[in-house]
Motif scaffolding. Structure first.
Motif, PDB file in Angstrom:
ATOM      1  N   MET A  69       0.850  -1.180   0.000  1.00 16.11           N
ATOM      2  CA  MET A  69       0.000   0.000   0.000  1.00 16.11           C
ATOM      3  C   MET A  69       0.893   1.239   0.000  1.00 16.11           C
ATOM      4  O   MET A  69       1.824   1.345   0.787  1.00 16.11           O
ATOM      5  N   ARG A  70       0.585   2.155  -0.869  1.00 15.12           N
ATOM      6  CA  ARG A  70       1.247   3.455  -0.937  1.00 15.12           C
ATOM      7  C   ARG A  70       0.196   4.536  -0.717  1.00 15.12           C
ATOM      8  O   ARG A  70      -1.006   4.283  -0.807  1.00 15.12           O
ATOM      9  N   HIS A  71       0.662   5.730  -0.451  1.00 19.71           N
ATOM     10  CA  HIS A  71      -0.241   6.857  -0.237  1.00 19.71           C
ATOM     11  C   HIS A  71       0.173   7.986  -1.167  1.00 19.71           C
ATOM     12  O   HIS A  71       1.322   8.431  -1.130  1.00 19.71           O
ATOM     13  N   VAL A  72      -0.780   8.390  -2.007  1.00 20.58           N
ATOM     14  CA  VAL A  72      -0.508   9.399  -3.027  1.00 20.58           C
ATOM     15  C   VAL A  72      -1.111  10.722  -2.578  1.00 20.58           C
ATOM     16  O   VAL A  72      -2.301  10.804  -2.257  1.00 20.58           O
TER      17      VAL A  72
ATOM     18  N   TRP B  91      -3.229   3.815  -2.452  1.00 24.20           N
ATOM     19  CA  TRP B  91      -2.978   3.262  -3.775  1.00 24.20           C
ATOM     20  C   TRP B  91      -2.415   1.865  -3.606  1.00 24.20           C
ATOM     21  O   TRP B  91      -1.396   1.657  -2.943  1.00 24.20           O
ATOM     22  N   ASN B  92      -3.062   0.898  -4.211  1.00 26.85           N
ATOM     23  CA  ASN B  92      -2.575  -0.487  -4.228  1.00 26.85           C
ATOM     24  C   ASN B  92      -1.688  -0.656  -5.452  1.00 26.85           C
ATOM     25  O   ASN B  92      -2.144  -1.043  -6.515  1.00 26.85           O
ATOM     26  N   ALA B  93      -0.432  -0.346  -5.285  1.00 20.94           N
ATOM     27  CA  ALA B  93       0.523  -0.394  -6.396  1.00 20.94           C
ATOM     28  C   ALA B  93       0.847  -1.831  -6.764  1.00 20.94           C
ATOM     29  O   ALA B  93       1.100  -2.662  -5.894  1.00 20.94           O
ATOM     30  N   ALA B  94       0.836  -2.113  -8.033  1.00 18.58           N
ATOM     31  CA  ALA B  94       1.225  -3.432  -8.537  1.00 18.58           C
ATOM     32  C   ALA B  94       2.680  -3.373  -8.992  1.00 18.58           C
ATOM     33  O   ALA B  94       3.144  -2.339  -9.456  1.00 18.58           O
TER      34      ALA B  94
ATOM     35  N   SER C  72       0.180  18.620  -8.869  1.00 15.34           N
ATOM     36  CA  SER C  72       1.319  17.713  -8.752  1.00 15.34           C
ATOM     37  C   SER C  72       0.921  16.536  -7.875  1.00 15.34           C
ATOM     38  O   SER C  72      -0.179  16.501  -7.319  1.00 15.34           O
ATOM     39  N   MET C  73       1.839  15.577  -7.761  1.00 23.87           N
ATOM     40  CA  MET C  73       1.579  14.434  -6.899  1.00 23.87           C
ATOM     41  C   MET C  73       2.873  13.948  -6.285  1.00 23.87           C
ATOM     42  O   MET C  73       3.971  14.214  -6.790  1.00 23.87           O
ATOM     43  N   ALA C  74       2.739  13.244  -5.175  1.00 26.80           N
ATOM     44  CA  ALA C  74       3.874  12.638  -4.489  1.00 26.80           C
ATOM     45  C   ALA C  74       3.420  11.292  -3.933  1.00 26.80           C
ATOM     46  O   ALA C  74       2.263  11.134  -3.554  1.00 26.80           O
ATOM     47  N   ILE C  75       4.331  10.334  -3.913  1.00 32.13           N
ATOM     48  CA  ILE C  75       4.003   9.006  -3.418  1.00 32.13           C
ATOM     49  C   ILE C  75       4.817   8.746  -2.149  1.00 32.13           C
ATOM     50  O   ILE C  75       6.048   8.827  -2.158  1.00 32.13           O
ATOM     51  N   PHE C  76       4.101   8.436  -1.086  1.00 31.37           N
ATOM     52  CA  PHE C  76       4.678   8.191   0.231  1.00 31.37           C
ATOM     53  C   PHE C  76       4.479   6.741   0.652  1.00 31.37           C
ATOM     54  O   PHE C  76       3.548   6.074   0.195  1.00 31.37           O
ATOM     55  N   THR C  77       5.322   6.285   1.560  1.00 31.80           N
ATOM     56  CA  THR C  77       5.221   4.913   2.063  1.00 31.80           C
ATOM     57  C   THR C  77       4.113   4.756   3.089  1.00 31.80           C
ATOM     58  O   THR C  77       3.589   3.657   3.257  1.00 31.80           O
ATOM     59  N   THR C  78       3.746   5.842   3.782  1.00 29.73           N
ATOM     60  CA  THR C  78       2.674   5.779   4.785  1.00 29.73           C
ATOM     61  C   THR C  78       1.806   7.025   4.709  1.00 29.73           C
ATOM     62  O   THR C  78       2.253   8.095   4.265  1.00 29.73           O
ATOM     63  N   ARG C  79       0.585   6.890   5.168  1.00 33.46           N
ATOM     64  CA  ARG C  79      -0.317   8.037   5.246  1.00 33.46           C
ATOM     65  C   ARG C  79       0.228   9.075   6.227  1.00 33.46           C
ATOM     66  O   ARG C  79       0.140  10.281   6.000  1.00 33.46           O
ATOM     67  N   GLU C  80       0.793   8.586   7.334  1.00 33.53           N
ATOM     68  CA  GLU C  80       1.330   9.488   8.344  1.00 33.53           C
ATOM     69  C   GLU C  80       2.421  10.395   7.758  1.00 33.53           C
ATOM     70  O   GLU C  80       2.469  11.592   8.060  1.00 33.53           O
ATOM     71  N   ALA C  81       3.286   9.816   6.925  1.00 34.72           N
ATOM     72  CA  ALA C  81       4.343  10.610   6.295  1.00 34.72           C
ATOM     73  C   ALA C  81       3.750  11.660   5.359  1.00 34.72           C
ATOM     74  O   ALA C  81       4.196  12.817   5.344  1.00 34.72           O
ATOM     75  N   ALA C  82       2.738  11.284   4.588  1.00 35.61           N
ATOM     76  CA  ALA C  82       2.090  12.241   3.681  1.00 35.61           C
ATOM     77  C   ALA C  82       1.438  13.369   4.476  1.00 35.61           C
ATOM     78  O   ALA C  82       1.562  14.549   4.113  1.00 35.61           O
TER      79      ALA C  82
END
Length: 86
Positions: free
Chosen positions: A1-4, A80-83, A47-57
């Motif tokens: 799981m990623r957080h966009v 985001w459920n990244a494949a 713009s967008m950014a991809i984070f490892t956790t919601r907390e970080a975003a």
């Protein structure tokens, strides 16, 4: 799981002034390993950014100079459920 994190563009004329502080903030998150990538859309609408956790975003957004100074007019975080090929 990623957080966009998605940003909507606000007053882009303010971006040059606040970019050094924004850049220092995202570089810190890269160093910590919680920000994977980021960048603006080519149409300048956001713009967008991809984070490892919601907390970080959420932490990033809470003190991002672009958010605090009107370069960004709105934002949202989506899971985001990244494949991957693995």
């Amino acid at each position: 799981m990623r957080h966009v994190l998605f940003y909507d563009s606000g007053d882009l004329s303010l971006a040059v002034e606040h970019f050094p502080a924004h850049q220092a903030r995202y570089q810190e998150f890269f160093r910590r390993g919680v920000l994977l990538t980021l960048g603006p859309f080519s149409d300048r609408a956001g713009s967008m950014a991809i984070f490892t956790t919601r907390e970080a975003a959420e932490e990033f957004v809470s003190a991002d100079p672009f958010v605090l100074n009107g370069v960004v007019s709105g934002w949202q975080i989506r899971e985001w459920n990244a494949a991957s090929p693995d």
